[in-house]
Design a protein around this motif. Structure first.
Motif, PDB file in Angstrom:
ATOM      1  N   UNK A  66       0.825  -1.205   0.000  1.00  0.00           N
ATOM      2  CA  UNK A  66       0.000   0.000   0.000  1.00  0.00           C
ATOM      3  C   UNK A  66       0.863   1.261   0.000  1.00  0.00           C
ATOM      4  N   UNK A  67       1.946   1.210   0.764  1.00  0.00           N
ATOM      5  CA  UNK A  67       2.854   2.364   0.816  1.00  0.00           C
ATOM      6  C   UNK A  67       3.473   2.630  -0.554  1.00  0.00           C
ATOM      7  N   UNK A  68       3.909   1.547  -1.225  1.00  0.00           N
ATOM      8  CA  UNK A  68       4.500   1.705  -2.556  1.00  0.00           C
ATOM      9  C   UNK A  68       3.479   2.223  -3.568  1.00  0.00           C
ATOM     10  N   UNK A  69       2.255   1.684  -3.492  1.00  0.00           N
ATOM     11  CA  UNK A  69       1.213   2.128  -4.417  1.00  0.00           C
ATOM     12  C   UNK A  69       0.840   3.582  -4.170  1.00  0.00           C
ATOM     13  N   UNK A  70       0.869   3.983  -2.906  1.00  0.00           N
ATOM     14  CA  UNK A  70       0.566   5.373  -2.585  1.00  0.00           C
ATOM     15  C   UNK A  70       1.588   6.317  -3.171  1.00  0.00           C
ATOM     16  N   UNK A  71       2.842   5.831  -3.299  1.00  0.00           N
ATOM     17  CA  UNK A  71       3.911   6.684  -3.810  1.00  0.00           C
ATOM     18  C   UNK A  71       4.019   6.646  -5.327  1.00  0.00           C
ATOM     19  N   UNK A  72       3.737   5.475  -5.942  1.00  0.00           N
ATOM     20  CA  UNK A  72       3.974   5.372  -7.386  1.00  0.00           C
ATOM     21  C   UNK A  72       2.908   4.586  -8.132  1.00  0.00           C
ATOM     22  N   UNK A 101      -6.055  -3.800  -5.129  1.00  0.00           N
ATOM     23  CA  UNK A 101      -5.950  -2.342  -5.086  1.00  0.00           C
ATOM     24  C   UNK A 101      -7.083  -1.744  -4.256  1.00  0.00           C
ATOM     25  N   UNK A 102      -8.271  -2.285  -4.401  1.00  0.00           N
ATOM     26  CA  UNK A 102      -9.410  -1.768  -3.649  1.00  0.00           C
ATOM     27  C   UNK A 102      -9.267  -1.961  -2.154  1.00  0.00           C
ATOM     28  N   UNK A 103      -8.534  -2.981  -1.739  1.00  0.00           N
ATOM     29  CA  UNK A 103      -8.370  -3.269  -0.314  1.00  0.00           C
ATOM     30  C   UNK A 103      -7.171  -2.550   0.303  1.00  0.00           C
ATOM     31  N   UNK A 104      -6.185  -2.192  -0.517  1.00  0.00           N
ATOM     32  CA  UNK A 104      -4.922  -1.712   0.059  1.00  0.00           C
ATOM     33  C   UNK A 104      -4.567  -0.269  -0.254  1.00  0.00           C
ATOM     34  N   UNK A 105      -5.097   0.310  -1.322  1.00  0.00           N
ATOM     35  CA  UNK A 105      -4.687   1.668  -1.678  1.00  0.00           C
ATOM     36  C   UNK A 105      -5.056   2.651  -0.572  1.00  0.00           C
ATOM     37  N   UNK A 106      -4.099   3.463  -0.117  1.00  0.00           N
ATOM     38  CA  UNK A 106      -4.385   4.422   0.952  1.00  0.00           C
ATOM     39  C   UNK A 106      -5.289   5.575   0.489  1.00  0.00           C
ATOM     40  N   UNK A 107      -5.233   5.895  -0.810  1.00  0.00           N
ATOM     41  CA  UNK A 107      -6.070   6.959  -1.364  1.00  0.00           C
ATOM     42  C   UNK A 107      -7.482   6.401  -1.547  1.00  0.00           C
TER      43      UNK A 107
END
Length: 562
Positions: free
Chosen positions: A505-511, A536-542
């Motif tokens: 989730x942290x990586x997806x939030x950044x890139x 993505x629906x479960x982990x994305x912070x946005x």
């Protein structure tokens, strides 16, 4: 384990029991004779002494035999039967038998506590107790691969549905060349000292104590004159390995005794495995720190399973857990002293097994009947074998990198790219992703092979990216291809995301892809599409991006994509 004199003794015992009308527990008596032969130099029935039974019942049995404390009376009764057989068949004198009975009367009540004392367990007993004996509770935890030392918990009994450390299978390991093991074993201080002490005692006609221990004055002289750091430990190892025998209490060399440097490779390997087993049998005075010495086998198993250096503070935490909260007075010094045994080494990253230590432990596990797999040499196989091996979670990163480098070094860039990409045509995203990642390391010389896969719909977007990123002529990516390659790369990350969702989730939030791109992913024809979108629906912070992923997943399922 049984030898001829034991077989003859058991046959005679059966006849005697039948004639006397005595019920004989043959299995227990055989075990007494076997262990007396293997560990106490009893070569015939007449060699049994009162002290033999004390060592058998209070030292050997607790160390070797997996049995609950309540079975002690059965073993004690078998010992009493053996004594009666010995005296009635004339193997021992009446007075000796009386002393034996007195010994049994004294030590019999102590045996249940000895069987329950986990600090007495040897390596074999501890491992088998951890994986299969539901009658014993093992106090020494065995670590599971991938766990940190702080996270190691007490083991449980074997259960195919259990994921505790004691039930975890041993991980495959990469073994060093046998020639390297032999060369390293010849330099192990403890093993060399065992030869030195055995030779010196025999050459000087020295004797041991009645319990076969090194005399204090001899230990001091050996330390002073020969520089042997641990004379008593080296002597116990020499006895264990058969480097010396005892005639009464007089030390004699083994037949054909030779120095370690003069021995054949096979002999050295056998002696090395024996040394590793010796260290794990029970607490040995290797470091002078009881907590470390009592946990040597646990330390070995921890390092074997993790396959990487363990930071010193984590070793300390682990030892406190194994030792019920005990502390090591000087941990760095103790760990440095442990290297005297040759099985471990100190690295900037912490404590690790030596290569020959790893080899010796694997041989020991194999002899115990445990499944101790050997990891393949990925550099020796084709592209399919390389990729398959790299996909295994047990494969250490450093070993993987070395294998990839060696595999590529055996091929030109064009040959490597052609072999890798051909091996993953039509393969799942994770397999394809490994190949693409390796190909991305290749220079311009791989261009013809990469360009040759522009006609493969699944490899085409990756090939275009490879060419364009190097400034080479490449067709543009269509919008559909851009979306497809986005899903494909995210599918490659699925295993890591499931294992560490917070990091993903942290990586997806950044890139990660923006919401507007995620909204369009539902149109992509990719077998992993729904799984990627759900992740993505479960982990994305946005929250906006996560909502877009959930919405796209719903649309994809509505299209019939699963």
């Amino acid at each position: 384990m049984s030898i001829e004199w034991v077989n003859r003794a058991i046959d005679g015992l059966r006849v005697w029991g039948k004639e006397k009308g005595v019920e004989v527990d043959v299995d227990e008596v055989r075990l007494l004779c076997d262990y007396a032969s293997d560990y106490l130099e009893v070569n015939e029935l007449g060699d049994f002494k009162p002290g033999t039974f004390e060592e058998l019942l209070l030292e050997i049995y607790p160390r070797k035999v997996i049995a609950p404390p309540e079975t002690a009376p059965e073993t004690v009764a078998a010992a009493r039967t053996l004594i009666e057989f010995l005296v009635e068949t004339g193997e021992i004198a009446t007075k000796v038998a009386a002393r034996m009975r007195a010994t049994i009367d004294r030590i019999g009540p102590e045996m249940p506590a000895a069987l329950a004392d986990t600090s007495k367990y040897g390596m074999a007993k501890s491992i088998f107790s951890a994986i299969g004996a539901d009658s014993l509770e093992l106090g020494d935890p065995l670590p599971v691969q991938g766990a940190t030392a702080e996270a190691v918990k007490d083991t449980a009994t074997l259960d195919e549905d259990c994921d505790c450390p004691g039930c975890a299978p041993l991980p495959p390991v990469r073994l060093p060349a046998v020639a390297d093991v032999v060369a390293a074993a010849r330099q192990v201080p403890l093993l060399r000292d065992a030869h030195t002490v055995a030779g010196w005692l025999a050459d000087h006609d020295r004797t041991t104590t009645t319990r076969r221990a090194l005399r204090v004055k001899d230990a001091k002289q050996i330390n002073r004159e020969l520089g042997v750091a641990k004379p008593a430990l080296a002597w116990r190892l020499a006895l264990e390995l058969g480097l010396a025998d005892l005639t009464g209490i007089t030390v004699v060399k083994e037949t054909g005794f030779r120095s370690l440097a003069e021995r054949a490779a096979e002999e050295v390997l056998d002696l090395w495995v024996g040394t590793v087993e010796f260290l794990g049998e029970e607490g040995r005075d290797v470091t002078g720190e009881a907590l470390v010495d009592d946990a040597i086998y646990s330390i070995h198993d921890l390092l074997y399973r993790l396959q990487e250096p363990v930071p010193f503070d984590q070793v300390g935490d682990y030892l406190r857990e194994v030792g019920d909260g005990g502390l090591v007075e000087d941990l760095p010094a103790a760990l440095a002293a442990l290297s005297y045994a040759g099985t471990v080494r100190l690295t900037p990253g912490g404590l690790a097994l030596t290569d020959h230590g790893l080899w010796g432990l694997r041989e020991m596990y194999d002899e115990l009947g445990l499944d101790a797999p050997v990891a393949p040499d990925l550099a020796a196989g084709d592209a399919g074998a390389l990729i398959s091996g790299l996909l295994h979670e047990w494969f250490p990163d450093e070993a993987a990198e070395r294998d990839v480098v060696r595999w590529l070094a055996a091929r030109t860039p064009a040959e490597a790219a052609a072999e890798l990409l051909s091996a993953v045509a039509g393969a799942p995203a994770q397999v394809r992703g490994v190949a693409v990642t390796i190909v991305d390391r290749l220079n311009h010389a791989a261009e013809p092979a990469v360009r040759g896969h522009l006609g493969d719909p699944e490899l085409r977007p990756h090939a275009i990216h490879w060419l364009s990123s190097r400034g080479l002529d490449a067709p543009p990516l269509s919008e559909a291809e851009m979306l497809w390659v986005t899903v494909d790369m995210l599918a490659l990350a699925l295993p890591a995301a499931e294992a560490e969702p917070e990091r993903f989730a942290e990586n997806m939030g950044a890139s990660g892809p923006p919401p507007e791109v995620i909204e369009d992913l539902w149109r992509v024809e990719h077998p992993d599409l729904v799984e990627v979108l759900e992740l993505l629906g479960q982990t994305l912070p946005d929250e906006m991006a996560a909502k877009a992923a959930r919405k796209a997943a719903f649309k994809a399922r509505s299209r019939g994509i699963r």
